[in-house]
Write an enzyme that holds these catalytic residues in place. Structure first.
Site, PDB file in Angstrom:
ATOM      1  N   PRO A 189      -6.237   8.140  13.577  1.00  0.00           N
ATOM      2  CA  PRO A 189      -7.124   7.127  12.549  1.00  0.00           C
ATOM      3  C   PRO A 189      -7.711   7.804  11.468  1.00  0.00           C
ATOM      4  O   PRO A 189      -8.100   8.841  11.675  1.00  0.00           O
ATOM      5  CB  PRO A 189      -8.234   6.486  13.635  1.00  0.00           C
ATOM      6  CG  PRO A 189      -7.846   6.545  14.938  1.00  0.00           C
ATOM      7  CD  PRO A 189      -6.921   7.911  14.870  1.00  0.00           C
ATOM      8  N   CYS A 190      -7.475   7.107  10.307  1.00  0.00           N
ATOM      9  CA  CYS A 190      -7.830   7.843   9.112  1.00  0.00           C
ATOM     10  C   CYS A 190      -9.196   7.469   8.477  1.00  0.00           C
ATOM     11  O   CYS A 190      -9.768   8.050   7.502  1.00  0.00           O
ATOM     12  CB  CYS A 190      -6.788   7.636   7.748  1.00  0.00           C
ATOM     13  SG  CYS A 190      -6.657   5.645   7.672  1.00  0.00           S
ATOM     14  N   GLN A 191     -10.014   6.467   9.197  1.00  0.00           N
ATOM     15  CA  GLN A 191     -11.017   6.020   8.443  1.00  0.00           C
ATOM     16  C   GLN A 191     -12.242   7.120   8.532  1.00  0.00           C
ATOM     17  O   GLN A 191     -12.744   7.141   7.526  1.00  0.00           O
ATOM     18  CB  GLN A 191     -11.557   4.872   9.530  1.00  0.00           C
ATOM     19  CG  GLN A 191     -10.760   3.545   9.179  1.00  0.00           C
ATOM     20  CD  GLN A 191      -9.542   3.411  10.114  1.00  0.00           C
ATOM     21  OE1 GLN A 191      -9.188   4.209  10.766  1.00  0.00           O
ATOM     22  NE2 GLN A 191      -8.810   2.226  10.251  1.00  0.00           N
ATOM     23  N   PRO A 192     -12.332   7.974   9.454  1.00  0.00           N
ATOM     24  CA  PRO A 192     -13.437   9.058   9.273  1.00  0.00           C
ATOM     25  C   PRO A 192     -13.248   9.882   8.187  1.00  0.00           C
ATOM     26  O   PRO A 192     -13.984  10.322   7.690  1.00  0.00           O
ATOM     27  CB  PRO A 192     -13.109   9.785  10.832  1.00  0.00           C
ATOM     28  CG  PRO A 192     -12.431   8.974  11.521  1.00  0.00           C
ATOM     29  CD  PRO A 192     -11.578   8.090  10.869  1.00  0.00           C
ATOM     30  N   PHE A 193     -12.196  10.010   7.515  1.00  0.00           N
ATOM     31  CA  PHE A 193     -11.872  10.868   6.430  1.00  0.00           C
ATOM     32  C   PHE A 193     -11.770  10.286   5.134  1.00  0.00           C
ATOM     33  O   PHE A 193     -11.182  10.705   4.043  1.00  0.00           O
ATOM     34  CB  PHE A 193     -10.653  11.853   6.667  1.00  0.00           C
ATOM     35  CG  PHE A 193     -10.718  12.386   8.234  1.00  0.00           C
ATOM     36  CD1 PHE A 193     -11.850  13.243   8.349  1.00  0.00           C
ATOM     37  CD2 PHE A 193     -10.076  12.080   9.266  1.00  0.00           C
ATOM     38  CE1 PHE A 193     -11.976  14.091   9.608  1.00  0.00           C
ATOM     39  CE2 PHE A 193      -9.998  12.708  10.425  1.00  0.00           C
ATOM     40  CZ  PHE A 193     -11.196  13.617  10.611  1.00  0.00           C
TER      41      PHE A 193
END
Length: 295
Positions: free
Chosen positions: A5-9
């Site tokens: 998942p890319c949302q944390p970055f």
């Protein structure tokens, strides 16, 4: 292959980096590499991971005090690279733009390729086939594909989420390729509400696409005020079928998910032409090269 998942970055998210629970799959991906020992692995992430901090620093605090190591830009990426290096693989990474490989969309992503050391070869990345500025009239690189080339001739749009009326009334002022900045000055405060005095470019607000360039990076909610992806001529977001075309999926794919779910699934996907180019590079430059070295 893995796409944690890319949302944390992502700069559009809460920027919790490795502290975000959704970052856990990234570490699980690394664990599987260590246990499964594939010949090659490929990992994809958003470019925001390169500057992500382990601990977020509010803008108002920046420049007013020394930053701790975990607060410095790139500290999260250094941890990820350190964990990847512990796998014992030869690790290389590069930022690739999907538009350079035949996708009608500007979409930059960090691609990490790891090769098991006993193969005797290193990571290889695909060579671009297209460019924003092709090399000469008869150059090897073709120009980027445009939105016009991608979505012309669509008959079955599958569906789209209409723009809320309170936003749609302002779209008639926006020309192709424009956004909120093209609104009459007297309408901007009402159209933007609290975002009018916020910082940043706010490029997604009331964004209308243009025919003659690639699409911007697709989003998961193209009808929201801050992330609009509006058709060049029609006052509506891009449709699900247009999403599929822009991402490179074939027209004969049946979509059996609700429209909102389809936006998320296809908006987050790695574009097919980019995936194909990476797969060819892995096969030809690593796996087949290893066969020649062994022979």
């Amino acid at each position: 292959t893995g796409d944690p998942p890319c949302q944390p970055f992502s700069p559009a998210g809460k920027r919790q980096s490795l502290g975000d629970p959704r970052a856990a799959p990234l570490m699980e991906f690394i664990r599987v590499i260590k246990e499964a020992r594939p010949k090659v692995f490929v990992m994809e992430e958003v470019p925001g991971i390169l500057s992500a901090r382990i601990r977020h620093v509010p803008i108002k605090e920046r420049g007013k005090r020394p930053l701790a190591p975990e607060e410095k830009p790139g500290s999260a990426w250094r941890v990820v690279l350190d964990e990847l290096s512990k796998t014992g693989y030869i690790i290389r990474w590069k930022v690739l733009n999907a538009a350079d490989y035949g996708t009608p969309q500007e979409r930059e992503r960090v691609i990490v390729i790891g090769v098991r050391q006993d193969l005797g070869v290193g990571p290889t990345f695909p060579v671009p086939t297209r460019s924003r500025r092709p090399a000469g009239l008869f150059g090897a690189l073709k120009p980027w594909l445009t939105l016009l080339e991608a979505i012309t001739g669509i008959e079955d749009h599958i569906g789209y989420i209409p723009l809320p009326p309170k936003y749609a009334e302002f779209l008639r002022y926006i020309p192709p390729g424009g956004n909120w900045r093209q609104l009459p000055d007297e309408l901007k405060p009402k159209a933007m509400s609290g975002a009018y005095t916020a910082g940043g470019g706010r490029m997604g607000f009331y964004r209308r696409l243009t025919w003659f360039e690639p699409s911007p990076t697709l989003v998961t909610s193209p009808a929201m005020k801050a992330t609009m992806m509006v058709h060049p001529w029609e006052d509506r977001p891009l449709s699900v079928r247009e999403y599929l075309r822009i991402q490179g999926f074939p027209d004969d794919w049946r979509v059996v998910a609700p429209v909102a779910t389809a936006y998320r699934l296809f908006g987050e996907a790695v574009p097919v032409p980019l995936s194909y180019a990476i797969a060819r590079a892995v096969r030809d430059g690593i796996l087949l090269a290893n066969t020649r070295v062994t022979a």
